[in-house]
Design a protein around this motif. Structure first.
Motif, PDB file in Angstrom:
ATOM      1  N   PRO A 248       1.047  -1.162  -0.002  1.00  0.00           N
ATOM      2  CA  PRO A 248       0.013   0.066  -0.013  1.00  0.00           C
ATOM      3  C   PRO A 248       0.958   1.332   0.100  1.00  0.00           C
ATOM      4  O   PRO A 248       0.379   2.483   0.215  1.00  0.00           O
ATOM      5  CB  PRO A 248      -0.685   0.019   1.188  1.00  0.00           C
ATOM      6  CG  PRO A 248       0.128  -0.773   2.152  1.00  0.00           C
ATOM      7  CD  PRO A 248       0.627  -1.690   1.412  1.00  0.00           C
ATOM      8  N   PHE A 249       2.101   1.100  -0.310  1.00  0.00           N
ATOM      9  CA  PHE A 249       3.030   2.472  -0.333  1.00  0.00           C
ATOM     10  C   PHE A 249       3.954   1.917  -1.399  1.00  0.00           C
ATOM     11  O   PHE A 249       4.100   0.632  -1.876  1.00  0.00           O
ATOM     12  CB  PHE A 249       3.677   2.529   1.040  1.00  0.00           C
ATOM     13  CG  PHE A 249       4.258   1.290   1.495  1.00  0.00           C
ATOM     14  CD1 PHE A 249       5.244   0.620   1.325  1.00  0.00           C
ATOM     15  CD2 PHE A 249       3.582   0.760   2.846  1.00  0.00           C
ATOM     16  CE1 PHE A 249       5.850  -0.470   1.905  1.00  0.00           C
ATOM     17  CE2 PHE A 249       4.002  -0.353   3.434  1.00  0.00           C
ATOM     18  CZ  PHE A 249       5.058  -0.959   3.044  1.00  0.00           C
ATOM     19  N   PRO A 250       4.628   2.961  -2.039  1.00  0.00           N
ATOM     20  CA  PRO A 250       5.525   2.794  -3.008  1.00  0.00           C
ATOM     21  C   PRO A 250       6.789   1.866  -2.746  1.00  0.00           C
ATOM     22  O   PRO A 250       7.464   2.072  -1.592  1.00  0.00           O
ATOM     23  CB  PRO A 250       6.257   4.114  -3.432  1.00  0.00           C
ATOM     24  CG  PRO A 250       5.361   5.119  -2.823  1.00  0.00           C
ATOM     25  CD  PRO A 250       4.727   4.484  -2.100  1.00  0.00           C
ATOM     26  N   VAL A 251       7.048   0.714  -3.599  1.00  0.00           N
ATOM     27  CA  VAL A 251       8.202  -0.013  -3.299  1.00  0.00           C
ATOM     28  C   VAL A 251       9.115  -0.176  -4.560  1.00  0.00           C
ATOM     29  O   VAL A 251       8.730  -0.360  -5.669  1.00  0.00           O
ATOM     30  CB  VAL A 251       7.719  -1.537  -2.959  1.00  0.00           C
ATOM     31  CG1 VAL A 251       9.019  -2.516  -2.880  1.00  0.00           C
ATOM     32  CG2 VAL A 251       7.170  -1.656  -1.577  1.00  0.00           C
ATOM     33  N   HIS A 252      10.424   0.457  -4.437  1.00  0.00           N
ATOM     34  CA  HIS A 252      11.117   0.384  -5.362  1.00  0.00           C
ATOM     35  C   HIS A 252      12.146  -0.603  -5.453  1.00  0.00           C
ATOM     36  O   HIS A 252      12.706  -0.926  -4.602  1.00  0.00           O
ATOM     37  CB  HIS A 252      12.093   1.724  -5.608  1.00  0.00           C
ATOM     38  CG  HIS A 252      11.050   2.937  -5.431  1.00  0.00           C
ATOM     39  ND1 HIS A 252      10.339   3.409  -6.410  1.00  0.00           N
ATOM     40  CD2 HIS A 252      10.685   3.849  -4.491  1.00  0.00           C
ATOM     41  CE1 HIS A 252       9.453   4.498  -6.081  1.00  0.00           C
ATOM     42  NE2 HIS A 252       9.952   4.701  -4.799  1.00  0.00           N
ATOM     43  N   ILE A 253      12.411  -1.430  -6.513  1.00  0.00           N
ATOM     44  CA  ILE A 253      13.038  -2.684  -6.283  1.00  0.00           C
ATOM     45  C   ILE A 253      14.287  -2.391  -7.409  1.00  0.00           C
ATOM     46  O   ILE A 253      14.026  -2.216  -8.558  1.00  0.00           O
ATOM     47  CB  ILE A 253      12.455  -4.005  -6.777  1.00  0.00           C
ATOM     48  CG1 ILE A 253      11.444  -4.309  -5.760  1.00  0.00           C
ATOM     49  CG2 ILE A 253      13.450  -5.289  -6.587  1.00  0.00           C
ATOM     50  CD1 ILE A 253      10.330  -5.500  -5.844  1.00  0.00           C
ATOM     51  N   ILE A 254      15.617  -2.813  -6.985  1.00  0.00           N
ATOM     52  CA  ILE A 254      16.846  -2.321  -7.683  1.00  0.00           C
ATOM     53  C   ILE A 254      17.616  -3.843  -7.671  1.00  0.00           C
ATOM     54  O   ILE A 254      17.801  -4.361  -6.770  1.00  0.00           O
ATOM     55  CB  ILE A 254      17.760  -1.365  -7.373  1.00  0.00           C
ATOM     56  CG1 ILE A 254      16.972   0.119  -7.313  1.00  0.00           C
ATOM     57  CG2 ILE A 254      18.917  -1.311  -8.306  1.00  0.00           C
ATOM     58  CD1 ILE A 254      17.761   1.253  -6.623  1.00  0.00           C
ATOM     59  N   HIS A 255      17.525  -4.140  -8.998  1.00  0.00           N
ATOM     60  CA  HIS A 255      18.580  -5.683  -9.241  1.00  0.00           C
ATOM     61  C   HIS A 255      19.792  -5.241  -9.615  1.00  0.00           C
ATOM     62  O   HIS A 255      20.018  -4.581 -10.755  1.00  0.00           O
ATOM     63  CB  HIS A 255      17.795  -6.676 -10.103  1.00  0.00           C
ATOM     64  CG  HIS A 255      16.420  -7.019  -9.723  1.00  0.00           C
ATOM     65  ND1 HIS A 255      16.315  -7.995  -8.794  1.00  0.00           N
ATOM     66  CD2 HIS A 255      15.228  -6.677 -10.167  1.00  0.00           C
ATOM     67  CE1 HIS A 255      14.816  -8.203  -8.677  1.00  0.00           C
ATOM     68  NE2 HIS A 255      14.080  -7.469  -9.343  1.00  0.00           N
TER      69      HIS A 255
END
Length: 325
Positions: free
Chosen positions: A85-92
């Motif tokens: 319910p909030f922004p989740v930024h995923i960096i690989h």
């Protein structure tokens, strides 16, 4: 190598295919960014992310860096990002270590305040608002909440609770919170360091940033075989890790040379000398040298030889309560 980033944001639906609502275009930055470096955390990540909940009225974001995991860590993170319910930024990213992963996370984050969260620990969400409030304001601000250990494979074994008011200038990375002004000092973390918390301590000492204690429990620290230091590691492993960690004091002397005052310079010099004595088994001189707190003396001494380390581990519950090793 190319870094692939996946970000999930939640915004009100567009009024028509050609119209983007104004609030989606000019969304204010979040009040809190949680920076998460993870590497092969399949066994722990679901419980960790389940502990992240935004306090009422506070906007948060999570920046998770998958540091070259070879297990299901990336899949777990992707499923969470799709439903959070909030922004989740995923960096690989390719595997470069915890410091590099945190540097990547900070470069992507847009919050006013920051918390560092390892993928094997648990937040206490009821304490987040207090941790953020403690670092809101002008100038560099750094705070530390209380935290408690727990045994992943031994739930019946009691953990140890750490009181931030008795920690001096020792900082546990997961228990820290800080504002953007301090973040600009702290980052980038030197990538040769194996952890983040010794650099937190060194940067605070070098810049004269006091550590505000936040009452109450804000973090649960999981003890398991993959911890870089702790009661499950041998003396040889701990000795090598501490040599690497304590390089932070020397690196801080170099980076912050132009802004070091006499007090900060003396404190860092004493910690550098204490590490040399620890490595050289100079126990008597270590215990008598000026410029160290009693926490410093007991911590350095307890990790100065295989015998003292074994005694510390055997008596760890009592010693940690009394001496905060």
């Amino acid at each position: 190598m190319t870094q692939q980033e996946t970000a999930t944001r939640f915004a009100p639906p567009a009024q028509s295919p050609s119209v983007v609502p104004a609030e989606a275009r000019v969304a204010p930055p979040p009040q809190l960014s949680i920076l998460m470096p993870v590497w092969n955390e399949r066994a722990f990540l679901e419980s960790c992310i389940g502990s992240i909940r935004a306090p009422e009225g506070m906007s948060i974001e999570v920046v998770l860096v998958d540091d070259g995991s070879t297990d299901a860590t990336g899949d777990i993170a992707a499923r969470w990002a799709a439903a959070a319910p909030f922004p989740v930024h995923i960096i690989h990213a390719p595997h470069r270590g915890k410091a590099a992963a945190l540097n990547l996370a900070y470069a992507r984050a847009s919050g006013a305040c920051f918390i560092l969260l390892a993928g094997d620990d648990l937040l206490v969400p009821e304490r987040l608002a207090d941790r953020v409030a403690a670092v809101v304001g002008p100038g560099p601000r750094l705070a530390q909440c209380g935290y408690r250990t727990f045994w992943h494979h031994r739930p019946d074994r009691a953990g140890v609770e750490y009181d931030p008011r008795r920690s001096g200038d020792h900082v546990a990375g997961g228990a820290a919170s800080f504002n953007r002004a301090f973040a600009e000092i702290y980052f980038p973390i030197p990538e040769e360091l194996p952890n983040e918390d010794t650099w937190l301590r060194a940067a605070a000492i070098a810049t004269g940033t006091s550590i505000t204690p936040v009452d109450g429990l804000g973090l649960l620290y999981r003890i398991h075989p993959r911890n870089s230091v702790g009661p499950l590691r041998s003396f040889a492993e701990t000795d090598l890790n501490l040599q690497q960690r304590h390089r932070a004091f020397e690196l801080a002397e170099r980076r912050f040379r132009a802004r070091l005052d006499a007090r900060g310079a003396a404190r860092l010099a004493a910690l550098c000398r204490a590490e040399r004595l620890r490595q050289g088994r100079g126990l008597a001189r270590l215990l008598l040298m000026p410029g160290l707190t009693w926490q410093d003396r007991t911590s350095f001494a307890a990790n100065a030889s295989p015998l003292l380390y074994a005694l510390k581990r055997r008596a760890a519950p009592l010693l940690k309560r009394l001496l905060r090793l």
